[in-house]
Design a protein around this motif. Structure first.
Motif, PDB file in Angstrom:
ATOM      1  N   GLN A   1      31.689  53.822   9.618  1.00  0.00           N
ATOM      2  CA  GLN A   1      30.270  53.508   9.834  1.00  0.00           C
ATOM      3  C   GLN A   1      29.461  54.597   9.138  1.00  0.00           C
ATOM      4  O   GLN A   1      29.849  55.770   9.146  1.00  0.00           O
ATOM      5  N   VAL A   2      28.346  54.211   8.528  1.00  0.00           N
ATOM      6  CA  VAL A   2      27.472  55.197   7.883  1.00  0.00           C
ATOM      7  C   VAL A   2      26.082  55.090   8.491  1.00  0.00           C
ATOM      8  O   VAL A   2      25.523  53.997   8.608  1.00  0.00           O
ATOM      9  N   ASP A   3      25.560  56.248   8.900  1.00  0.00           N
ATOM     10  CA  ASP A   3      24.196  56.323   9.417  1.00  0.00           C
ATOM     11  C   ASP A   3      23.336  56.856   8.256  1.00  0.00           C
ATOM     12  O   ASP A   3      23.407  58.039   7.921  1.00  0.00           O
ATOM     13  N   PHE A   4      22.598  55.959   7.606  1.00  0.00           N
ATOM     14  CA  PHE A   4      21.773  56.357   6.459  1.00  0.00           C
ATOM     15  C   PHE A   4      20.481  56.989   6.985  1.00  0.00           C
ATOM     16  O   PHE A   4      19.731  56.338   7.735  1.00  0.00           O
ATOM     17  N   HIS A   5      20.249  58.246   6.600  1.00  0.00           N
ATOM     18  CA  HIS A   5      19.052  58.968   7.049  1.00  0.00           C
ATOM     19  C   HIS A   5      18.003  59.046   5.941  1.00  0.00           C
ATOM     20  O   HIS A   5      18.330  59.077   4.755  1.00  0.00           O
ATOM     21  N   GLN A   6      16.750  59.115   6.349  1.00  0.00           N
ATOM     22  CA  GLN A   6      15.651  59.401   5.414  1.00  0.00           C
ATOM     23  C   GLN A   6      14.557  60.113   6.211  1.00  0.00           C
ATOM     24  O   GLN A   6      14.316  59.759   7.370  1.00  0.00           O
ATOM     25  N   ASN A   7      13.899  61.056   5.574  1.00  0.00           N
ATOM     26  CA  ASN A   7      12.844  61.840   6.239  1.00  0.00           C
ATOM     27  C   ASN A   7      13.314  62.406   7.575  1.00  0.00           C
ATOM     28  O   ASN A   7      12.589  62.369   8.573  1.00  0.00           O
ATOM     29  N   GLY A   8      14.554  62.866   7.609  1.00  0.00           N
ATOM     30  CA  GLY A   8      15.067  63.547   8.802  1.00  0.00           C
ATOM     31  C   GLY A   8      15.452  62.634   9.946  1.00  0.00           C
ATOM     32  O   GLY A   8      15.778  63.111  11.032  1.00  0.00           O
ATOM     33  N   LYS A   9      15.392  61.314   9.751  1.00  0.00           N
ATOM     34  CA  LYS A   9      15.851  60.458  10.856  1.00  0.00           C
ATOM     35  C   LYS A   9      16.632  59.236  10.355  1.00  0.00           C
ATOM     36  O   LYS A   9      16.594  58.909   9.168  1.00  0.00           O
TER      37      LYS A   9
END
Ligand SMILES: CCCCCCCCCCCCCC(=O)NCCO
Length: 346
Positions: free
Chosen positions: A144-152
């Motif tokens: 599973q990948v948790d894609f983050h952007q702008n710290g969340k």
């Protein structure tokens, strides 16, 4: 059954604010992918997915010319993975284009199931089995990948190590999406779509997750952007009637079925690998097995656990099933991928 249990897939973070070359490096290094195991697995997968030796050679030519065929940021992500693991660049490229060069009319085995359903309160759940060639190899790579952007966290996805496209994913508070293989047309139509600069199918699906902020935007994008290969996109939203099956040809839209349109079961949609308006072949009727299981559960009892059980009935769950994911974009706590080590043996 082989006496093993299903196991939850491990989750890794990929930060979209990192330079593309670096994004996957920690993931592939901590998962310690063995380069020769990977190379052998990709070779086998390519031969199983492509029946003709000439096509295998053509793919190898494409893989050598990454700049020409793979757009950014995907080209640099793939380069970063190759550098970090020592897996030859051409092999990581092949892993990433295998669907687009193999999904056409005369392709071999089919098996994959996606379901979007509303529970009795109208909450949308979306489940899928990803079935493919060489399932043992792919089970070893499932993450599973948790894609983050702008710290969340922006969206969750399930993929195979080294595969930078997304076939299964859910953007929090917005929509969930899965892709099922559609084999239609001829192999050269996929090549024309390459020349016309259509999107690599599951890179496009990842871009939908990165850019679209609600179900309607995701549906419009899935319907309107040309892909290299034919595909079924199954999309779930966060409101009671938000569900759709988008049927794409290489390059053009073929059809859309919305949740509620089928009067026999207006509360759910099932897609396997056949056009919704045609009967599935008797030799591969996973659709009716899923419909039967959904009707047995009923809308009043439907929830994430029940959907997992539906995705575990015979035929729907089969020897090629690599993982089962159940997700709900309305509820970020519902995203779970189980690696199906508990599958039936060959
Ligand atoms: C790094 C490993 C490479 C893995 C490539 C996997 C590509 C998977 C494409 C999945 C297509 C959708 C699933 C589906 O409908 N399967 C039925 C066809 O067998």
């Amino acid at each position: 059954f082989n006496g093993r249990n299903a196991e939850p897939a491990k989750t890794f973070i990929v930060d979209l604010d990192d330079p593309p070359m670096q994004r996957w490096q920690k993931v592939v290094l901590s998962a310690a992918v063995d380069a020769s195991y990977y190379k052998q697995g990709i070779d086998k997968l390519l031969k199983a997915a492509l029946s003709s030796e000439a096509l295998v050679e053509l793919v190898e030519v494409i893989a050598k010319d990454i700049e020409k065929f793979i757009p950014q940021p995907f080209a640099d992500e793939i380069r970063g993975i190759s550098q970090a693991t020592g897996i030859p660049l051409g092999d990581v490229v092949i892993a990433n284009i295998i669907y687009d060069v193999s999904a056409f009319g005369s392709s071999g085995n089919k098996a994959c199931t996606s379901i979007v359903t509303a529970d009795k309160s109208g909450k949308i759940y979306h489940g899928r089995n990803l079935d493919y060639e060489d399932p043992e190899f792919l089970k070893n790579l499932t993450i599973q990948v948790d894609f983050h952007q702008n710290g969340k966290s922006l969206f969750m996805a399930t993929t195979y190590l080294g595969y930078v496209g997304v076939i299964t994913g859910s953007r929090h508070g917005a929509f969930s999406i899965s892709g099922d293989e559609r084999d239609s047309g001829e192999w050269w139509q996929n090549l024309i779509a390459v020349a016309e600069k259509s999107d690599i199918t599951f890179f496009h699906e990842r871009m939908i997750l990165e850019k679209c902020t609600n179900f309607k935007e995701a549906l419009t994008e899935a319907m309107s952007t040309p892909t290299i290969a034919p595909v079924y996109y199954i999309i779930g939203g966060i409101k009671p009637k938000e569900g759709a099956i988008v049927v794409r040809n290489a390059h053009t839209l073929a059809n859309v079925t919305m949740l509620g349109m089928d009067q026999t079961h207006p509360w759910y949609l099932v897609e396997t690998n056949y056009d919704p308006w045609k009967a599935p072949p008797a030799s591969d009727d996973r659709r009716d097995a899923a419909i039967h299981a959904m009707n047995r559960v009923g809308q009043d009892e439907m929830d994430a656990e029940m959907l997992y059980k539906v995705l575990s009935v015979p035929l729907v769950f089969n020897k090629d099933t690599t993982y089962t994911t159940v997700m709900s974009a309305a509820d970020s706590s519902v995203y779970r991928t189980m690696i199906r080590w508990d599958g039936p043996e060959d």
